[in-house]
Design a protein around this motif. Structure first.
Motif, PDB file in Angstrom:
ATOM      1  N   PRO A  27      -4.531   2.545  -0.756  1.00  0.00           N
ATOM      2  CA  PRO A  27      -4.736   3.790  -1.494  1.00  0.00           C
ATOM      3  C   PRO A  27      -6.119   3.881  -2.154  1.00  0.00           C
ATOM      4  CG  PRO A  27      -3.334   2.329  -2.749  1.00  0.00           C
ATOM      5  CD  PRO A  27      -3.529   1.681  -1.409  1.00  0.00           C
TER       6      PRO A  27
ATOM      7  N   LYS B 244       5.211   4.132  -1.981  1.00  0.00           N
ATOM      8  CA  LYS B 244       4.550   2.851  -2.187  1.00  0.00           C
ATOM      9  C   LYS B 244       5.406   1.753  -1.586  1.00  0.00           C
ATOM     10  CE  LYS B 244       5.181   0.368  -5.810  1.00  0.00           C
ATOM     11  NZ  LYS B 244       5.275  -0.191  -7.171  1.00  0.00           N
TER      12      LYS B 244
ATOM     13  N   PHE C   2      -8.549   3.739   1.597  1.00  0.00           N
ATOM     14  CA  PHE C   2      -8.000   4.533   2.691  1.00  0.00           C
ATOM     15  C   PHE C   2      -7.952   3.767   4.015  1.00  0.00           C
ATOM     16  CE2 PHE C   2     -10.433   7.953   0.219  1.00  0.00           C
ATOM     17  CZ  PHE C   2      -9.442   8.015  -0.745  1.00  0.00           C
TER      18      PHE C   2
ATOM     19  N   GLY D 166       0.830  -1.198   0.000  1.00  0.00           N
ATOM     20  CA  GLY D 166       0.000   0.000   0.000  1.00  0.00           C
ATOM     21  C   GLY D 166       0.858   1.238   0.000  1.00  0.00           C
ATOM     22  N   ILE D 167       0.357   2.307   0.579  1.00  0.00           N
ATOM     23  CA  ILE D 167       1.112   3.537   0.760  1.00  0.00           C
ATOM     24  C   ILE D 167       1.621   3.562   2.196  1.00  0.00           C
ATOM     25  CG2 ILE D 167       1.048   6.048   0.749  1.00  0.00           C
ATOM     26  CD1 ILE D 167       0.736   4.916  -2.006  1.00  0.00           C
TER      27      ILE D 167
END
Length: 312
Positions: A266, A293, A269, A239-240
Motif C-alpha cells: 500500500p 488488508k 504500490f 499488504g492489500i
C-alpha cells in the motif's frame, strides 16, 4: 416413558481473571419428554467465528421440548476471552483452544478452558456437533466426516471432507476417541449471510430427526461431494489483497491455475504476490472474497481437488 421437560442454565467457573471477573462457560440444558440421547452443540471455540452463537440461539428458541426425546446441551461461547477480542486464539496466552484438548487444569488459561469444557460438557454427551466458521473475513462451507458419515451427511451440506490426517487436540479428537458420534461444521464467516445461519439451524434439526430426537421425516441430503484433498493457501506477503472472485464463488469450480488474488504494497504500490488456484479443477471451499488488508500467514483460500474427490 414420559418425563417432565425442563430448561436449565448454568455458568461453569473456569478461573478468575486478574481484575476479579470470573471466566465461565455458559451451558444451556434442555430436557425432553422422552428418553433419548444427549446431544451437545458448541460454538465459538474460536472467538472470531461468531455465526455459531447465532445458530445455537435460534436452535434454543425454536426447539420444542414437548416433542424432544432426550436432552440437548448448548455451549454458545466456548472461548469467552477469544470472543471478547474477536480473535481466533485466546488473547491472554495466544494459544488455539482447538489444539489443546483434553486440556490441563494446571496449564495455560486455554488449557484450563479445555479441561473445564471436557469435564462439564464433552464428558456428559452422547452425540456432538461443533460449529466453526471462516473467521472475521473468509467465508467457508463444508462438513467434516469424523466417525459417523451418515450423520455428517444428514447435516445436508453439499461438500464434505474426509481428512487423511485430522488435526490433533480438537474437541472432535477428544470425542471421537471416546466413541462419541461427532460432526464438525464449517459455515459462514466474514459476512454471515442469513441463508448460512438458517442452513446451520436446519442442519442441526435434521440431525436430531436422524437421531430420533425429534419427530418428522429426515430430509435426504442433496447431491454431495466428499473431498479427500484440500489445499490451504496462506498469503506469504502482507499488504492489500484484491481478490479475483467474490464470496459467491464458494461452492463453485474454478478451472485451471487461475489467479485467485493479488497483493500489493500500500506504500509503494508494488505487486508483492499473485496467488493462483493449485489444481486443474478447484472446488472453492474457503475464500477471501473481499478487498481487504492481509497479513502474512493469514487464512487465505481453501481449494478442493475435484479430480481426487468422491462424488456421490
Amino acid at each position: 416413558m414420559t418425563l417432565t421437560s425442563t430448561r436449565e442454565y448454568k455458568e461453569v467457573i473456569v478461573t478468575h481473571l486478574s481484575n476479579g471477573t470470573p471466566l465461565s462457560l455458559p451451558i444451556h440444558t434442555i430436557r425432553g419428554v422422552k428418553e433419548g440421547p444427549v446431544l451437545g452443540v458448541s460454538a465459538l471455540v474460536h472467538g472470531d467465528e461468531i455465526i455459531g452463537a447465532e445458530i445455537v440461539r435460534r436452535v434454543y428458541n425454536r426447539l420444542n421440548e414437548s416433542e424432544l426425546s432426550g436432552t440437548v446441551r448448548l455451549l454458545p461461547v466456548a472461548n469467552p476471552l477469544a470472543f471478547e477480542s474477536m480473535t481466533r486464539n485466546t488473547p491472554l496466552d495466544m494459544n488455539n483452544l482447538n489444539r489443546v484438548f483434553p486440556g490441563d487444569k494446571n496449564g495455560w488459561v486455554t488449557d484450563q478452558i479445555a479441561h473445564a469444557m471436557v469435564k462439564n460438557f464433552l464428558d456428559e454427551i452422547d452425540v456432538y456437533i461443533d460449529l466453526h466458521a471462516g473467521g472475521a473475513v473468509p467465508v467457508v462451507d463444508y462438513v467434516y466426516i469424523q466417525n459417523d458419515e451418515e450423520l455428517s451427511r444428514a447435516f445436508n451440506f453439499p461438500v464434505l471432507y474426509r481428512p487423511a490426517h485430522p488435526y490433533e487436540g480438537t474437541t472432535a479428537t477428544y470425542t471421537v476417541e471416546k466413541g462419541i458420534p461427532s460432526i464438525t461444521v464449517e459455515v459462514g464467516g466474514g459476512p454471515n449471510y442469513e441463508k448460512d445461519i438458517e442452513r446451520g439451524v436446519e442442519g442441526i434439526f435434521n440431525c436430531m430427526r436422524k437421531l430420533n430426537m425429534l419427530p418428522g421425516a429426515v430430509i435426504p441430503p442433496p447431491e454431495q461431494v466428499v473431498m479427500t484433498e484440500i489445499a490451504s493457501i496462506r498469503p506469504m506477503q502482507g499488504g492489500i489483497m484484491v481478490p479475483e472472485f467474490d464470496f459467491n464463488s464458494v461452492g463453485t469450480v474454478i478451472e485451471g491455475n487461475q489467479v485467485l488474488a493479488r497483493t500489493y504494497n500500500p506504500r509503494t504500490f508494488e505487486e508483492l504476490e499473485v496467488i493462483r488456484a493449485p489444481f486443474q479443477r478447484n472446488l472453492v471451499i474457503l475464500t477471501r472474497g473481499l478487498f481487504n488488508k492481509v497479513s502474512p500467514g493469514d487464512y487465505g483460500f481453501m481449494l478442493g481437488n475435484l479430480d481426487t474427490a468422491e462424488e456421490k
